[in-house]
Design a protein around this motif. Structure first.
Motif, short mmCIF file in Angstrom:
data_model
loop_
_atom_site.label_atom_id
_atom_site.label_comp_id
_atom_site.label_asym_id
_atom_site.label_seq_id
_atom_site.Cartn_x
_atom_site.Cartn_y
_atom_site.Cartn_z
N HIS A 1 0.94 -1.12 0.27
CA HIS A 1 -0.75 0.35 -0.39
C HIS A 1 0.94 1.43 0.16
N VAL A 2 1.66 0.69 0.74
CA VAL A 2 2.65 2.39 0.80
C VAL A 2 3.31 2.59 -0.46
N GLY B 1 2.28 1.57 -3.67
CA GLY B 1 0.91 1.60 -4.56
C GLY B 1 1.07 3.46 -4.16
N PHE B 2 0.47 4.21 -2.90
CA PHE B 2 0.42 5.51 -2.66
C PHE B 2 1.51 6.34 -3.29
N ASN B 3 2.99 5.91 -2.95
CA ASN B 3 3.63 6.54 -3.05
C ASN B 3 3.94 6.59 -4.62
N PHE C 1 -3.96 3.53 7.66
CA PHE C 1 -2.85 3.85 6.52
C PHE C 1 -3.16 5.54 6.93
N LEU D 1 1.22 6.49 6.89
CA LEU D 1 2.53 7.49 6.00
C LEU D 1 2.75 8.30 6.75
N ARG E 1 -7.09 10.25 -2.93
CA ARG E 1 -5.70 8.70 -3.05
C ARG E 1 -5.44 8.49 -1.95
N HIS F 1 -7.04 4.04 -0.79
CA HIS F 1 -5.75 3.45 -0.12
C HIS F 1 -6.49 3.08 1.33
#
Lengths: 269, 255
Positions: free
Chosen positions: A80-81, A83-85, B5, B9, B88, B92
């Motif tokens: 997920h990190v 996919g986000f970044n 999530f 981050l 986004r 996520h």
């Protein structure tokens, strides 16, 4: 005591023996590619063993539930990190395994003063196009392998070989055919595992040959039916036909009933 | 192990928005008309496609009605850079929660997640570089009903019982929505999908008539507003051919 190299090698050998015993009665996992996507199957007792990792990635595991959870969370976080970044297209099974969890599993296996990860993991990846689907499997010692059409997890490599040989002779195009094939392949693996376990227990040696183990389809389905007591058939699909980005879905009991061979669907509660 | 999530981050050094610098006087990309109202089968969310910076039209194919998951949509008004980033993060976050916790995040939880992002963004919003005023609509599976919420830039959330609007063209459509819903031939909540879509096209055409920052329909270029429908079955996108046909038969008169 492990300073001397041969002691360390001996310790790793003992650890291998210990780990092999932990998987002896585990439920095999089977994954096959079909026209609708990738189907994963196992038999579980309460705690599920098949999970969604990312949009096109599914996870199947054998081993200790706490260790599986730890590695599943690692994969989820990394995916997920990333996919986000970057983007969803950059989240690939290959990168997650090679640079993510395989080194962690290997390190846990070789650090003989610490507990190893009691896990065998399968990662299925649905390609953007048909023909680009794939699997990665990781053993408890961190060794990983890449496969394209099908993959299995079982207690020992010889059982896995037997299941792979069986799969090689099967055709599965539709989802219904794939369900039939994964169920029978699971039975091949489970029967072989039980046979090996009983052999070790009795020291007598079981006389059943590998041909008998891979008996006719009916015998395999009968075996599954017997093993369904107190357990549930778990099937998950990376479905190419699902709209939206997330392709993972589990097959519910109604759908499974319609897809299973008739003598098994009647046993489904 | 909380399935959060955004927290994950932040632990990795991520910071939302760019606070600390005043953006007053700069031509930031903003302005829009977005709207959502309940119709017979669920909620319709629509938005025009123009993005402007001061007097300049920056882009006329913007999608401001963003599908966050199979049952929720966020429509954005304000600074697109921040709004898209928020969308986004939400997308996520909802996926990450579902995959880690093995259950869907509740509708209430989804609303809170957006409110949290808006609160974290207050400094950038007040500095003039990141104000976002979204509408969040979705299907609450627990209560089996479609819902609409709108927010202010500080993160306060309000339920739009029947409808919600945002953006520079919103004063125009807000009055019409109130009028139609109160004295019209039939209340919004009883309209069919087709009637609701026609209503949305008419409302956005009105907004474009009176607000230069809202883009109208451009038939020559084949540009129609974004219209999405949320029902128990999930989010459906109204395709351009359907919009074109409805626009030509029920809206274009006098435009």
């Amino acid at each position: 005591m492990y300073e001397e190299p041969y002691r360390w090698v001996e310790a790793v050998g003992n650890r291998r023996q210990y780990l092999d015993e932990q998987f002896a009665q585990g439920s095999p996992v089977v994954g096959v590619v079909c026209d609708q996507g990738i189907l994963l199957m196992t038999m579980s007792k309460g705690t599920p063993k098949l999970y969604e990792i990312y949009d096109r990635l599914a996870f199947g595991g054998m081993g200790h539930p706490a260790d599986l959870e730890k590695l599943r969370f690692m994969l989820l976080e990394m995916a997920h990190v990333e996919g986000f970044n970057r983007s969803a297209a950059d989240v690939t099974g290959s990168r997650l395994v090679k640079y993510g969890i395989a080194p962690v599993v290997k390190q846990a296996f070789e650090e003989v003063f610490k507990a190893p990860s009691i896990v065998k993991i399968m990662l299925a990846e649905l390609g953007q196009k048909a023909g680009k689907d794939g699997f990665l499997t990781i053993n408890y010692d961190g060794v990983f392998e890449e496969k394209s059409q099908y993959a299995v997890l079982a207690a020992t490599s010889s059982v896995e070989q037997r299941m792979m040989e069986y799969l090689r002779r099967q055709d599965c195009v539709s989802l219904k055919e794939a369900v039939d094939v994964v169920i029978r392949t699971w039975a091949v693996g489970d029967r072989a595992q039980r046979q090996a376990h009983e052999t070790r227990e009795n020291h007598e040696g079981a006389k059943e040959s590998s041909d008998q183990l891979v008996a006719d389809s009916q015998a395999l389905l009968t075996h599954v039916r017997q093993r369904m007591e107190g357990k549930a058939i778990e099937c998950a699909l990376l479905d190419r036909q699902v709209s939206g980005t997330s392709k993972y879905r589990t097959l519910g009991s109604v759908e499974l009933k319609a897809l299973l061979p008739s003598d098994l669907s009647s046993a489904l509660t | 192990m909380q399935g959060d999530f955004y927290q994950l981050l932040k632990e990795q050094g991520y910071v939302l928005g760019t606070p600390g610098h005043s953006g007053v006087g700069q031509s930031l990309t903003t302005a829009t008309t977005i709207l959502a109202f309940k119709y017979r089968d669920g909620v319709l969310v629509a938005g025009d496609r123009r993005a402007t910076a001061g007097n300049m039209v920056m882009y006329d194919r913007t999608d401001k009605v963003l599908e966050i998951d199979r049952h929720s949509v966020m429509a954005i008004a304000g600074v697109p850079a921040t709004a898209y980033e928020m969308a986004r993060i939400l997308e996520h976050s909802f996926k990450y929660y579902r995959r880690t916790q093995l259950q869907e995040l509740s509708f209430e939880g989804k609303l809170r997640a957006l409110a949290k992002l808006l609160k974290e963004n207050v400094a950038a919003a007040l500095a003039g570089t990141g104000a976002v005023v979204p509408i969040f609509a979705g299907y609450d599976a627990e209560q089996e009903v479609a819902k609409i919420y709108f927010y202010d830039i500080l993160g306060a959330e309000f339920e739009g019982v029947e409808y919600a609007v945002s953006g520079s063209g919103s004063p125009t459509v807000r009055g019409i929505l109130h009028y139609v819903n109160t004295w019209g031939e039939q209340p919004l909540g009883t309209m069919s999908q087709e009637q609701a879509t026609v209503q949305a096209l008419r409302l956005l055409t009105c907004a474009a008539e009176f607000d230069s920052a809202t883009g109208g329909v451009n038939r020559e270029a084949g540009l129609y507003p974004i219209v999405k429908l949320i029902t128990a079955a999930g989010v459906t996108v109204m395709e351009d051919p359907s919009l074109r046909s409805l626009f030509e038969s029920k809206v274009s008169k006098g435009v």
